[in-house]
Design a protein around this motif. Sequence first.
Motif, mmCIF file in Angstrom:
data_model
loop_
_atom_site.group_PDB
_atom_site.id
_atom_site.type_symbol
_atom_site.label_atom_id
_atom_site.label_comp_id
_atom_site.label_asym_id
_atom_site.label_seq_id
_atom_site.Cartn_x
_atom_site.Cartn_y
_atom_site.Cartn_z
ATOM 1 N N ILE A 206 0.940 -1.356 0.041
ATOM 2 C CA ILE A 206 0.058 0.105 -0.168
ATOM 3 C C ILE A 206 0.881 1.207 -0.122
ATOM 4 O O ILE A 206 0.733 2.259 -0.766
ATOM 5 C CB ILE A 206 -1.164 -0.114 1.089
ATOM 6 C CG1 ILE A 206 -2.031 -1.207 0.960
ATOM 7 C CG2 ILE A 206 -1.648 1.103 1.414
ATOM 8 C CD1 ILE A 206 -2.881 -1.274 -0.347
ATOM 9 N N PRO A 207 1.860 1.366 0.967
ATOM 10 C CA PRO A 207 2.654 2.558 0.893
ATOM 11 C C PRO A 207 3.396 2.668 -0.417
ATOM 12 O O PRO A 207 3.548 3.758 -0.846
ATOM 13 C CB PRO A 207 3.642 2.426 2.049
ATOM 14 C CG PRO A 207 2.905 1.391 3.201
ATOM 15 C CD PRO A 207 2.332 0.704 2.081
ATOM 16 N N GLN A 208 3.959 1.599 -1.123
ATOM 17 C CA GLN A 208 4.388 1.765 -2.444
ATOM 18 C C GLN A 208 3.618 2.102 -3.522
ATOM 19 O O GLN A 208 4.292 3.077 -4.460
ATOM 20 C CB GLN A 208 5.141 0.307 -2.478
ATOM 21 C CG GLN A 208 6.255 -0.003 -1.309
ATOM 22 C CD GLN A 208 6.762 -1.472 -1.416
ATOM 23 O OE1 GLN A 208 7.614 -2.021 -2.369
ATOM 24 N NE2 GLN A 208 6.391 -2.218 -0.364
ATOM 25 N N VAL A 209 2.397 1.570 -3.386
ATOM 26 C CA VAL A 209 1.498 2.211 -4.556
ATOM 27 C C VAL A 209 1.279 3.573 -4.289
ATOM 28 O O VAL A 209 1.256 4.331 -5.485
ATOM 29 C CB VAL A 209 0.039 1.219 -4.272
ATOM 30 C CG1 VAL A 209 -1.121 2.221 -5.151
ATOM 31 C CG2 VAL A 209 0.287 0.007 -4.526
ATOM 32 N N ALA A 210 1.296 3.854 -3.232
ATOM 33 C CA ALA A 210 0.989 5.603 -3.039
ATOM 34 C C ALA A 210 2.244 6.365 -3.486
ATOM 35 O O ALA A 210 2.120 7.298 -4.493
ATOM 36 C CB ALA A 210 0.983 5.787 -1.406
ATOM 37 N N ALA A 211 3.376 5.796 -2.984
ATOM 38 C CA ALA A 211 4.596 6.245 -3.698
ATOM 39 C C ALA A 211 4.860 6.473 -5.322
ATOM 40 O O ALA A 211 5.134 7.428 -6.037
ATOM 41 C CB ALA A 211 5.983 5.608 -3.182
ATOM 42 N N ARG A 212 4.470 5.228 -5.724
ATOM 43 C CA ARG A 212 4.346 5.043 -7.255
ATOM 44 C C ARG A 212 3.480 6.002 -8.063
ATOM 45 O O ARG A 212 3.755 6.536 -9.177
ATOM 46 C CB ARG A 212 4.205 3.669 -7.621
ATOM 47 C CG ARG A 212 4.850 3.049 -8.899
ATOM 48 C CD ARG A 212 4.572 1.424 -8.966
ATOM 49 N NE ARG A 212 4.788 0.644 -7.588
ATOM 50 C CZ ARG A 212 4.087 -0.377 -7.264
ATOM 51 N NH1 ARG A 212 3.041 -0.965 -7.747
ATOM 52 N NH2 ARG A 212 4.728 -0.920 -6.394
#
Length: 252
Positions: A206-212
């Motif tokens: 989830i945090p990596q999706v936000a960053a992406r």
Amino acid sequence: GESELRKAASMLGRAERIVVFTGAGMSAESGVPTFRDALTGLWQRYDAQQLATPEAFHADPALVWGWYEWRRDLVRRTTPNAGHLAVAEIEARVPHAVLVTQNVDDLHERAGSAAPVHLHGSLFAPRCSACDRPASVPDGGAEPVGGRRLPPPRCAGCAAPVRPGVVWFGEALPQSALAAAVEAAASCDLLVTVGTSGLVYPAAEIPQVAARFGATVVQVDPGETALDEVADVNLRGTAAQVLPALVEAAWP
Ligand code: APR
């Protein structure tokens, strides 16, 4: 340090669309054990494979049901901490806010968060192990439930054993919860991750999706985590200490 907090606070004060993503560290200061903290983590003292898998429940339903009853009883005897209250405050102030939690306790709800997205289910949503009907939550007795074996109740509809409403290792996450979390992460401008080691997938995505998708990621955790690289700002402190300070600095 101070400047990191000020940087995070100014982004929080300006955020239009926020995701708050929480893990077990969120409830640590309420006295609810985390999973992987040295000495105090549940997986240091209990075998996850023996308690948190479908096979474990099939092999010994009373052992697994009893352990989750102990955890629910413990949650009942605790109260939300200042961090939970600060999360509810953020949700009230940011125009579009989505709370996504890996936690199965109800402390976010009891702190005023209206509809947390529970990626790993809830201790308060038991269901039938066969027909999936929701089952009622047994009343808490006066005496603490020691970690003893307790035969699970039977489903009112089909008489099969009732199971805890949590996601076990090897099980799929509730699809609607995961989809809502990914959608929110992909469309937010700020994601604040609190108290998660970032080791368990797909939640840790989830945090990596936000960053992406271009969001700024702020992390609140006293320790190092697998999310350190994806975080733009790392606030090294506890939920009950940092989150109220962050809210105070964002909306003085
Ligand atoms: N405030 C903030 N963070 C804290 C605090 C605190 N007071 N105390 C500990 N932490 C941090 C730890 O440093 C660690 O990074 O909380 C994190 C807890 O990590 P885990 O115990 O691995 O919990 P979590 O990341 O939520 O586990 C994810 O694993 O066992 C499964 O399904 C279970 O949802 C759980 C998932």
